[in-house]
Design a protein around this motif. Structure first.
Motif, PDB file in Angstrom:
ATOM      1  N   VAL A   2       0.838  -1.384  -0.048  1.00 21.11           N
ATOM      2  CA  VAL A   2       0.097  -0.024   0.108  1.00 21.11           C
ATOM      3  C   VAL A   2       0.808   1.177  -0.022  1.00 21.11           C
ATOM      4  N   GLN A   3       0.643   2.323  -0.753  1.00 22.89           N
ATOM      5  CA  GLN A   3       1.112   3.525  -0.793  1.00 22.89           C
ATOM      6  C   GLN A   3       0.201   4.617  -0.433  1.00 22.89           C
ATOM      7  N   LEU A   4       0.751   5.600   0.262  1.00 23.24           N
ATOM      8  CA  LEU A   4      -0.122   6.812   0.456  1.00 23.24           C
ATOM      9  C   LEU A   4       0.760   7.848   0.244  1.00 23.24           C
ATOM     10  N   VAL A   5       0.066   8.783  -0.736  1.00 29.69           N
ATOM     11  CA  VAL A   5       0.756  10.059  -1.608  1.00 29.69           C
ATOM     12  C   VAL A   5       0.092  11.320  -1.392  1.00 29.69           C
ATOM     13  N   GLU A   6       0.929  11.979  -0.664  1.00 31.40           N
ATOM     14  CA  GLU A   6       0.206  13.507  -0.454  1.00 31.40           C
ATOM     15  C   GLU A   6       0.496  14.400  -1.461  1.00 31.40           C
ATOM     16  N   SER A   7      -0.293  15.366  -1.607  1.00 28.37           N
ATOM     17  CA  SER A   7      -0.209  16.528  -2.341  1.00 28.37           C
ATOM     18  C   SER A   7      -0.714  17.723  -1.904  1.00 28.37           C
ATOM     19  N   GLY A   8      -0.446  19.026  -2.738  1.00 29.66           N
ATOM     20  CA  GLY A   8      -1.174  20.067  -2.209  1.00 29.66           C
ATOM     21  C   GLY A   8      -0.423  21.045  -1.260  1.00 29.66           C
ATOM     22  N   GLY A   9       0.857  20.720  -1.067  1.00 33.31           N
ATOM     23  CA  GLY A   9       1.527  21.521  -0.198  1.00 33.31           C
ATOM     24  C   GLY A   9       2.375  22.705  -1.087  1.00 33.31           C
ATOM     25  N   GLY A  10       2.769  23.884  -0.169  1.00 29.80           N
ATOM     26  CA  GLY A  10       3.385  24.890  -1.000  1.00 29.80           C
ATOM     27  C   GLY A  10       3.686  25.996   0.100  1.00 29.80           C
ATOM     28  N   LEU A  11       3.715  27.024  -0.713  1.00 29.98           N
ATOM     29  CA  LEU A  11       4.244  28.402  -0.036  1.00 29.98           C
ATOM     30  C   LEU A  11       2.879  29.364  -0.129  1.00 29.98           C
ATOM     31  N   VAL A  12       2.436  29.849   1.141  1.00 32.57           N
ATOM     32  CA  VAL A  12       1.275  30.465   1.219  1.00 32.57           C
ATOM     33  C   VAL A  12       1.412  31.567   2.118  1.00 32.57           C
ATOM     34  N   GLN A  13       0.853  32.956   1.922  1.00 31.05           N
ATOM     35  CA  GLN A  13       0.929  34.171   2.975  1.00 31.05           C
ATOM     36  C   GLN A  13      -0.008  33.731   4.315  1.00 31.05           C
ATOM     37  N   ALA A  14       0.429  34.252   5.258  1.00 30.06           N
ATOM     38  CA  ALA A  14      -0.295  34.101   6.363  1.00 30.06           C
ATOM     39  C   ALA A  14      -1.767  34.608   6.228  1.00 30.06           C
ATOM     40  N   GLY A  15      -2.682  33.871   6.725  1.00 27.89           N
ATOM     41  CA  GLY A  15      -4.422  34.274   6.664  1.00 27.89           C
ATOM     42  C   GLY A  15      -4.749  33.456   5.164  1.00 27.89           C
ATOM     43  N   GLY A  16      -3.849  32.961   4.357  1.00 23.08           N
ATOM     44  CA  GLY A  16      -4.311  32.033   3.462  1.00 23.08           C
ATOM     45  C   GLY A  16      -4.832  30.779   3.669  1.00 23.08           C
ATOM     46  N   SER A  17      -5.031  29.957   2.442  1.00 20.39           N
ATOM     47  CA  SER A  17      -5.614  28.678   2.558  1.00 20.39           C
ATOM     48  C   SER A  17      -4.613  27.563   1.698  1.00 20.39           C
ATOM     49  N   VAL A  78      -7.959  11.188   1.809  1.00 17.51           N
ATOM     50  CA  VAL A  78      -8.270  12.003   2.639  1.00 17.51           C
ATOM     51  C   VAL A  78      -7.725  13.604   2.626  1.00 17.51           C
ATOM     52  N   TYR A  79      -8.559  14.312   2.859  1.00 15.90           N
ATOM     53  CA  TYR A  79      -8.438  15.902   2.687  1.00 15.90           C
ATOM     54  C   TYR A  79      -7.875  16.568   3.801  1.00 15.90           C
ATOM     55  N   LEU A  80      -7.113  17.656   3.858  1.00 14.95           N
ATOM     56  CA  LEU A  80      -7.104  18.731   4.932  1.00 14.95           C
ATOM     57  C   LEU A  80      -7.125  20.075   4.301  1.00 14.95           C
ATOM     58  N   GLN A  81      -8.382  20.496   4.526  1.00 14.57           N
ATOM     59  CA  GLN A  81      -8.368  21.902   4.238  1.00 14.57           C
ATOM     60  C   GLN A  81      -7.762  22.859   5.094  1.00 14.57           C
ATOM     61  N   MET A  82      -6.900  23.838   4.908  1.00 11.44           N
ATOM     62  CA  MET A  82      -6.393  24.497   5.972  1.00 11.44           C
ATOM     63  C   MET A  82      -6.777  25.953   5.799  1.00 11.44           C
ATOM     64  N   ASN A  83      -7.307  26.690   6.434  1.00  7.11           N
ATOM     65  CA  ASN A  83      -7.812  28.159   6.358  1.00  7.11           C
ATOM     66  C   ASN A  83      -7.256  29.162   7.526  1.00  7.11           C
ATOM     67  N   SER A  84      -7.118  30.317   7.325  1.00  8.13           N
ATOM     68  CA  SER A  84      -6.372  30.930   8.232  1.00  8.13           C
ATOM     69  C   SER A  84      -5.095  30.657   8.893  1.00  8.13           C
ATOM     70  N   LEU A  85      -4.211  30.274   7.708  1.00 11.39           N
ATOM     71  CA  LEU A  85      -3.018  29.877   8.043  1.00 11.39           C
ATOM     72  C   LEU A  85      -2.017  30.561   8.719  1.00 11.39           C
ATOM     73  N   LYS A  86      -1.232  30.137   9.694  1.00 10.65           N
ATOM     74  CA  LYS A  86      -0.353  31.082  10.594  1.00 10.65           C
ATOM     75  C   LYS A  86       1.023  30.514  10.439  1.00 10.65           C
ATOM     76  N   VAL A 115       4.460  22.443   3.983  1.00 11.16           N
ATOM     77  CA  VAL A 115       3.601  23.566   3.796  1.00 11.16           C
ATOM     78  C   VAL A 115       4.459  24.698   4.465  1.00 11.16           C
ATOM     79  N   THR A 116       4.583  25.887   3.915  1.00 13.34           N
ATOM     80  CA  THR A 116       5.325  27.024   4.388  1.00 13.34           C
ATOM     81  C   THR A 116       4.279  28.242   4.429  1.00 13.34           C
ATOM     82  N   VAL A 117       4.330  28.897   5.604  1.00 10.90           N
ATOM     83  CA  VAL A 117       3.478  29.940   5.705  1.00 10.90           C
ATOM     84  C   VAL A 117       4.155  31.150   5.999  1.00 10.90           C
ATOM     85  N   SER A 118       4.397  32.194   5.211  1.00  5.09           N
ATOM     86  CA  SER A 118       4.934  33.319   5.132  1.00  5.09           C
ATOM     87  C   SER A 118       4.285  34.402   5.921  1.00  5.09           C
ATOM     88  N   SER A 119       4.866  35.019   6.919  1.00  8.36           N
ATOM     89  CA  SER A 119       4.221  36.192   7.709  1.00  8.36           C
ATOM     90  C   SER A 119       4.330  37.433   7.224  1.00  8.36           C
TER      91      SER A 119
END
Length: 119
Positions: A2-17, A78-86, A115-119
């Motif tokens: 079995v394999q689990l493969v994540e995707s969707g990470g990246g760089l986002v500004q604080a407050g983003g999603s 499985v999904y993870l919706q991340m809002n108001s990132l810090k 996941v990188t959140v810039s302030s």
């Protein structure tokens, strides 16, 4: 196997999603709880959220209200919706799943997505 493969990470500004995905593939009969963890540089891996096969969800206190975990059982995803990132959400995010195969149940981890959140 079995394999689990994540995707969707990246760089986002604080407050983003961002929305993370984790897809399981291989010899799968069923999947029990699926969960997200994260590990910041120099820190231990910590629990973020969990969802069981029936859809009941649980969250760590730091992400309650801001993050939402969900799953698509038909897609073994499985999904993870991340809002108001810090800035403190910056970490490598890992998914974990207890997968029931022909030989029984076993825990699997994905390779992680940054996941990188810039302030």
């Amino acid at each position: 196997q079995v394999q689990l493969v994540e995707s969707g990470g990246g760089l986002v500004q604080a407050g983003g999603s961002l929305r993370l995905s984790c897809a399981a593939s291989g010899s799968i009969v069923s999947i029990s709880p699926m969960a997200w963890y994260r590990q910041a540089t120099g820190k231990q891996r910590e629990y973020v959220a969990r969802i069981n096969s029936g859809g009941t969800t649980y969250y760590a206190d730091p992400v309650k209200v801001r993050f939402t975990i969900s799953r698509d059982n038909a897609k073994n995803t499985v999904y993870l919706q991340m809002n108001s990132l810090k800035a403190e959400d910056t970490a490598v995010y890992y998914c974990k799943a207890v997968v029931v195969g022909v030989g029984g149940a076993r825990e699997y981890w994905g390779q992680g997505t940054q996941v990188t959140v810039s302030s």
